[in-house]
Design a protein around this motif. Structure first.
Motif, PDB file in Angstrom:
ATOM      1  N   UNK A 106       0.817  -1.215   0.000  1.00 45.64           N
ATOM      2  CA  UNK A 106       0.000   0.000   0.000  1.00 45.64           C
ATOM      3  C   UNK A 106       0.849   1.262   0.000  1.00 45.64           C
ATOM      4  N   UNK A 107       2.036   1.196   0.577  1.00 48.54           N
ATOM      5  CA  UNK A 107       2.917   2.357   0.632  1.00 48.54           C
ATOM      6  C   UNK A 107       3.475   2.732  -0.739  1.00 48.54           C
ATOM      7  N   UNK A 108       3.293   1.850  -1.735  1.00 49.26           N
ATOM      8  CA  UNK A 108       3.730   2.170  -3.099  1.00 49.26           C
ATOM      9  C   UNK A 108       2.775   3.140  -3.784  1.00 49.26           C
ATOM     10  N   UNK A 155       8.237  -2.574  -5.748  1.00 51.39           N
ATOM     11  CA  UNK A 155       7.305  -2.232  -4.694  1.00 51.39           C
ATOM     12  C   UNK A 155       7.735  -1.115  -3.768  1.00 51.39           C
ATOM     13  N   UNK A 156       8.765  -0.372  -4.145  1.00 53.26           N
ATOM     14  CA  UNK A 156       9.246   0.696  -3.272  1.00 53.26           C
ATOM     15  C   UNK A 156       8.224   1.837  -3.178  1.00 53.26           C
ATOM     16  N   UNK A 157       8.395   2.692  -2.190  1.00 53.46           N
ATOM     17  CA  UNK A 157       7.459   3.785  -1.938  1.00 53.46           C
ATOM     18  C   UNK A 157       7.247   4.643  -3.186  1.00 53.46           C
ATOM     19  N   UNK A 158       5.987   4.905  -3.512  1.00 51.54           N
ATOM     20  CA  UNK A 158       5.649   5.777  -4.640  1.00 51.54           C
ATOM     21  C   UNK A 158       5.702   5.121  -5.993  1.00 51.54           C
ATOM     22  N   UNK A 159       5.924   3.810  -6.052  1.00 60.93           N
ATOM     23  CA  UNK A 159       6.139   3.148  -7.341  1.00 60.93           C
ATOM     24  C   UNK A 159       4.854   2.775  -8.072  1.00 60.93           C
ATOM     25  N   UNK A 160       3.703   2.978  -7.434  1.00 58.85           N
ATOM     26  CA  UNK A 160       2.411   2.668  -8.070  1.00 58.85           C
ATOM     27  C   UNK A 160       1.600   3.959  -8.179  1.00 58.85           C
ATOM     28  N   UNK A 161       1.783   4.654  -9.277  1.00 57.31           N
ATOM     29  CA  UNK A 161       1.116   5.945  -9.477  1.00 57.31           C
ATOM     30  C   UNK A 161      -0.227   5.717 -10.162  1.00 57.31           C
TER      31      UNK A 161
END
Length: 204
Positions: free
Chosen positions: A33-35, A108-114
């Motif tokens: 979820x943090x992505x 899956x790093x932070x911000x990787x799912x825009x």
């Protein structure tokens, strides 16, 4: 909220990445979820990669609780869609793959799912007959047609539900076509579903 993504779902992308692997079912991976990055917030380049690449995709939002969903009923389980970016730390991914190691951290790093602004599925004639594209600094760099998917949205949703209970608000990134590439500081990204701009943010 869960974020699912599909790999190797467009022949053109598989060719550009020189993938010879052939799967008889969708290739699924997950992001935490943090992505999630939304509302036009900027994406900050991480310090652990020198090659962050965009992958533009159709994203659908789950609207009903579901498990072991039949493909013919899968269309009932998502009601909104948008354009999203699956950011990938390509150099990190390559190194991990070469060593036979899991590569989740490269995806899956932070911000990787825009994700962009969602629109109702009712506003489009056919989910499998949609065009989408990405502009960087007002130049089109990637474009795709959902009709070119190896596995349709309904097939993907049904397949995921065999293994995971789908819940309201879960997101599914459905795969990227050819044209992936790198981003740099101050790049301005705009994503379009058909001719409607649904995504806009800057690289910091």
């Amino acid at each position: 909220m869960k974020i699912f993504a599909v790999g190797l779902n467009y022949p053109s992308h598989n060719q550009e990445m020189k993938h010879v692997f052939r799967s008889t079912e969708p290739v699924i991976f997950m992001k935490p979820e943090t992505a999630l990055l939304k509302d036009g917030k900027p994406f900050f380049l991480p310090d652990f990669s020198q090659d962050i690449q965009y992958e533009t995709e159709l994203v659908v939002k789950i609207c009903r609780l579901g498990k072991s969903i039949s493909e013919r009923f899968a269309h009932r389980y998502y009601d909104e869609l948008t354009v999203g970016i699956d950011f990938t730390a390509r150099d990190l991914q390559k190194r991990l793959k070469q060593n036979g190691l899991p590569w989740e951290i490269s995806k899956g790093f932070d911000g990787s799912a825009v994700v962009g602004d969602f629109i109702s599925k009712e506003q489009v004639p056919d989910v499998q007959q949609l065009s989408f594209h990405l502009d960087i600094n007002h130049q089109t760099v990637q474009q795709g047609e959902t009709g070119d998917m190896i596995y349709s949205v309904d097939q993907i949703v049904a397949h995921i539900s065999r293994f995971f209970t789908l819940k309201i608000g879960d997101l599914v990134f459905t795969g990227t076509p050819a044209g992936v590439g790198g981003v740099s500081i101050n790049d301005y990204l705009e994503g379009y579903l058909q001719e409607t701009k649904v995504l806009a943010f800057r690289i910091k």
